[in-house]
Write an enzyme that holds these catalytic residues in place. Structure first.
Site, short mmCIF file in Angstrom:
data_model
loop_
_atom_site.label_atom_id
_atom_site.label_comp_id
_atom_site.label_asym_id
_atom_site.label_seq_id
_atom_site.Cartn_x
_atom_site.Cartn_y
_atom_site.Cartn_z
CD GLU A 229 -21.47 -20.16 5.67
OE1 GLU A 229 -20.45 -20.49 5.06
OE2 GLU A 229 -21.90 -18.99 5.70
CG HIS B 121 -17.88 -24.34 6.71
ND1 HIS B 121 -17.13 -23.92 5.64
CD2 HIS B 121 -18.89 -23.46 6.83
CE1 HIS B 121 -17.67 -22.82 5.13
NE2 HIS B 121 -18.73 -22.52 5.83
CB CYS C 52 -13.58 -27.17 0.87
SG CYS C 52 -13.47 -26.93 2.65
#
Length: 444
Positions: free
Chosen positions: A175, A246, A366
């Site tokens: 990720e 995350h 993000c």
């Protein structure tokens, strides 16, 4: 000592920005799924954030949106005819795949790649591995175009190495930088690369939500980058179960400071000890927030830790750049104000409005990929992608002309949106000086 800074490369939010609820475990995405979005407001909010960082004196770069709808992906599923016909058929016969093909998720550049700076790599180059994002269908479509964007931004192979993504299998689910924190005495000095994994690829996983990063993916990336100062830590199972998809939802770091929630790691004491042992030339500072002061649910809804922790020119203490949701959450705001009032490493808190992104579960952190660059490396970056007053003005006008101010999920099936999106991206390639073959539709 080599002089270096931590630059940011933000994803430019695409014209198909919508709330389709495609990410299990992302509570904001699920909560807002099906609601209408405002792509124009979203991209303008993202541009304002980029301009804010550039005005604060940090190098800021733009990563272009991906081509959406992803017609080549839909053709690979057997749909044929004109591009408009392919889109129409897909929405009628395979709407889940059609929604994935329209997702604007590449906007979250923290998932674009894992980065190893030249100070920490075996060959003295900056290394990038685009994330395969194997856990979610819509994100698994990104890595090939992400690589093209990174190669455009970092074109000099003598200074930069842009790798292929890891093989797209569950054992190597990756990720990107959302699970990576780098600590150091100075950005140009060797650092500690803390990589956080959610599950062992060969162990049973029984959590309610996916653990998106495998330990084996993190190990493979550090091997191919020849990375030094590596610490691998397991993400808290409780945090994943609570909606921390995350690690950057509960942890952020800069220079010597690691700022995190007490549920960030499965073994907090062991993680701290490993970071201390790996640190060279500095003593790590751990700023830990307890669940009593900030329950996990408030940490997630406020995105206090999905803020950007940055070192600004001329300032001795760090600045925390939070979403306005942090300010609006009484518990999170109290924690933020307490940081500033203390004598700790975080001396200032600023707020940015990224509400359109936040409703899909993506805060300020993000939206950006952190890249440590020396002065010579900055000079080798593709200049037209660097944010400044001129580019901000041009992109603001571009977005105002090409983006809709209202988009419902059903509108993604509109063939006119396909045309509008391609016109916007075709214009963007000229602005960013990519040539006329950057996107698949331009090459065909």
């Amino acid at each position: 000592m080599t002089t270096a800074v931590e630059a940011n490369a933000d994803g430019l939010i695409g014209p198909t920005h919508s709330y389709a609820g495609l990410s299990p475990g992302n509570l904001a995405s699920s909560l807002n799924g099906g609601q209408g979005s405002n792509p124009r407001a979203a991209v303008l909010q993202g541009l304002e954030k980029m301009k804010r960082l550039a005005d604060l004196g940090l190098p800021q770069f733009v990563l272009p949106p991906h081509e959406r709808p992803d017609i080549p992906f839909l053709r690979s599923l057997g749909f044929s005819g004109s591009d408009a016909r392919v889109l129409e058929q897909a929405w009628k016969e395979a709407p889940t795949f059609a929604a994935a093909a329209c997702s604007a998720s590449p906007m979250w550049a923290a998932n674009a790649a894992t980065v190893t700076p030249s100070a920490d790599s075996a060959d003295g180059r900056v290394h990038f591995t685009p994330a395969n994002l194997h856990t979610n269908l819509h994100r698994s479509l990104e890595h090939a175009q992400t690589k093209r964007a990174l190669e455009a931004l970092f074109p000099d192979p003598a200074r930069f190495a842009v790798h292929d993504a890891l093989h797209p299998v569950a054992h190597l689910a990756d990720e990107g930088a959302a699970n990576h924190v780098r600590l150091c005495a100075g950005h140009g000095e060797p650092g500690v690369n803390l990589l956080v994994w959610g599950r062992d690829a060969f162990a049973h996983w029984d959590g309610p939500w996916p653990a998106r990063q495998t330990r084996q993916a993190s190990e493979a990336i550090t091997r191919r980058h020849g990375a030094h100062g590596v610490v691998l830590a397991q993400q808290s199972r409780a945090a994943i179960a609570g909606g921390t998809f995350h690690n950057d939802v509960v942890c952020v770091g800069a220079l010597e400071t690691l700022f995190h929630h007490e549920l960030a790691f499965e073994d907090t004491a062991g993680t701290h000890a490993a970071v201390r042992a790996a640190a060279t030339g500095f003593d790590p500072i751990f700023v830990e927030v307890s669940s009593a002061d900030l329950p996990l649910a408030d940490a997630i809804s406020s995105y206090l830790f999905n803020s950007m922790l940055v070192s600004l020119p001329g300032e001795s203490r760090l600045t925390l750049i939070c979403p306005t949701e942090t300010r609006d959450n009484p518990r999170a705001h109290a924690v933020a104000q307490g940081l500033v009032a203390s004598n700790g490493p975080i001396g200032r808190v600023e707020y940015v409005d990224v509400r359109q992104s936040m409703r899909n579960g993506g805060g300020p952190a993000c939206l950006r990929l952190r890249v440590v660059l020396t002065e010579a490396e900055i000079d080798a970056v593709h200049g037209p992608m660097r944010m400044n007053d001129d580019l901000f003005g041009v992109l603001t006008g571009w977005a105002t002309r090409h983006y809709r101010d209202r988009l419902a999920p059903a509108d993604l099936a509109d063939p006119a949106l396909l045309t509008e999106t391609r016109e916007a991206l075709d214009s963007l390639t000229a602005i960013l000086d990519f040539g006329d073959a950057f996107y698949a539709f331009q090459r065909t």
